[in-house]
Design an enzyme around this catalytic site. Structure first.
Site, PDB file in Angstrom:
ATOM      1  CB  ILE A 245      78.799  16.762  30.714  1.00  0.00           C
ATOM      2  CG1 ILE A 245      79.789  15.653  31.198  1.00  0.00           C
ATOM      3  CG2 ILE A 245      78.084  17.263  31.678  1.00  0.00           C
ATOM      4  CD1 ILE A 245      80.800  15.920  32.326  1.00  0.00           C
ATOM      5  N   PRO A 246      75.928  16.824  28.779  1.00  0.00           N
ATOM      6  CG  PRO A 246      73.535  15.887  28.887  1.00  0.00           C
ATOM      7  CD  PRO A 246      75.096  15.508  29.358  1.00  0.00           C
ATOM      8  CB  CYS A 247      76.060  21.878  30.279  1.00  0.00           C
ATOM      9  SG  CYS A 247      77.233  22.348  29.024  1.00  0.00           S
ATOM     10  CG  HIS A 248      73.493  20.621  24.877  1.00  0.00           C
ATOM     11  ND1 HIS A 248      74.391  19.713  25.113  1.00  0.00           N
ATOM     12  CD2 HIS A 248      72.550  19.968  24.489  1.00  0.00           C
ATOM     13  CE1 HIS A 248      74.149  18.563  24.910  1.00  0.00           C
ATOM     14  NE2 HIS A 248      73.023  18.458  24.251  1.00  0.00           N
TER      15      HIS A 248
END
Length: 282
Positions: A245-248
């Site tokens: 989950i690419p919260c970056h």
């Protein structure tokens, strides 16, 4: 786990910290190499093996101006961009294979009392990780410094679950994304504990394409909660599954990197590594 790979990432991370602090002066290769106590030749080779591009090119990907460029000229929404990406070439983004299933109240009642969770440790390009799964999918993935820290982060989330340290096929398939090995991926399933609002935010994050960035405000607009930027920031900050989950990929509207549960240096490394991936594939 590979001590060499972990040591190499620690060296890369130290170099990235130096570049982040000094990119406006465009430090020379020799200057950066000296920070990690390597010769310019060996540092250039190590860095290029890790990032796929030279330290100089990587410095461009780390810069504030590059982040601002990625935020500009968004003619399509995140959802439209994801739909238009397709599944070939660089479009074979791991995000499109990831599906979220929220846990039912009974599945995490009393701290996960009825859950059987398997977990293992692995290497990634960004340091060591712990990955955990239920029979329905990945429930936890986090970077860590020590094995104790990794286990503690998992068991704090589900304190009463039944744990077994072992690798399973669910974990193996998810970890393929770090190697960009799409051949074994049919669909990565996530089995997550979260509120309806959190699940909605995390699902929106999955639609940010590889090599792209967005802002908290944009996510708020996408999920039709334009005044909920602060709540969205909290939901993003509680993401239980790093990288998948690419919260970056969510940064401040100014172009500054902003916060990250696993540290701003690692966030910068991931963003620039993904940008380098797109650069190589074009």
């Amino acid at each position: 786990m590979s001590e060499t790979q972990d040591l190499n990432y620690l060296r890369i991370a130290k170099a990235i910290e130096y570049i982040r602090a000094n990119f406006r002066t465009q430090p020379a290769l020799e200057e950066i190499a000296a920070q990690v106590h390597l010769s310019p030749f060996h540092f250039q080779r190590l860095f290029t093996d890790w990032a796929g591009v030279s330290p100089k090119k990587f410095m461009q990907f780390l810069s504030l101006e590059y982040a601002k460029q990625l935020l500009k000229g968004k003619e399509a929404t995140l959802f439209e961009a994801a739909e238009q990406t397709g599944l070939s070439g660089t479009g074979r983004l791991h995000d499109l294979f990831v599906k979220i299933e929220g846990m039912t109240p009974g599945e995490f009642k009393n701290g996960g009392e009825n859950l059987e969770i398997k977990y293992s440790f692995a290497d990634s390009p960004f340091g060591q990780i712990i990955v955990a799964s239920t029979s329905k999918g990945i429930c936890h993935l986090a970077f860590f410094t020590t094995l104790h820290e990794g286990e503690t982060s998992l068991k704090a989330r589900f304190p009463n679950a039944n744990y077994k340290q072992m690798v399973d096929s669910i974990q193996q398939e998810a970890l393929c994304v770090f190697r960009q090995d799409w051949s074994r991926i049919s669909q990565v399933k996530l089995h997550l504990q979260g509120t309806a609002f959190q699940l909605k935010v995390w699902d929106a994050l999955l639609k940010i394409p590889l090599g792209k960035l967005t802002t908290y405000g944009s996510i708020a607009s996408e999920i039709e909660k334009p005044k909920a930027s602060r709540a969205i920031g909290t939901a993003i900050g509680s993401n239980p599954v790093a990288f998948l989950i690419p919260c970056h990929r969510v940064i401040q509207s100014s172009g500054n990197i902003g916060g990250y549960m696993w540290g701003p240096t690692r966030k910068s490394a991931i963003i620039a590594w993904e940008a380098a991936t797109i650069h190589r594939d074009h």
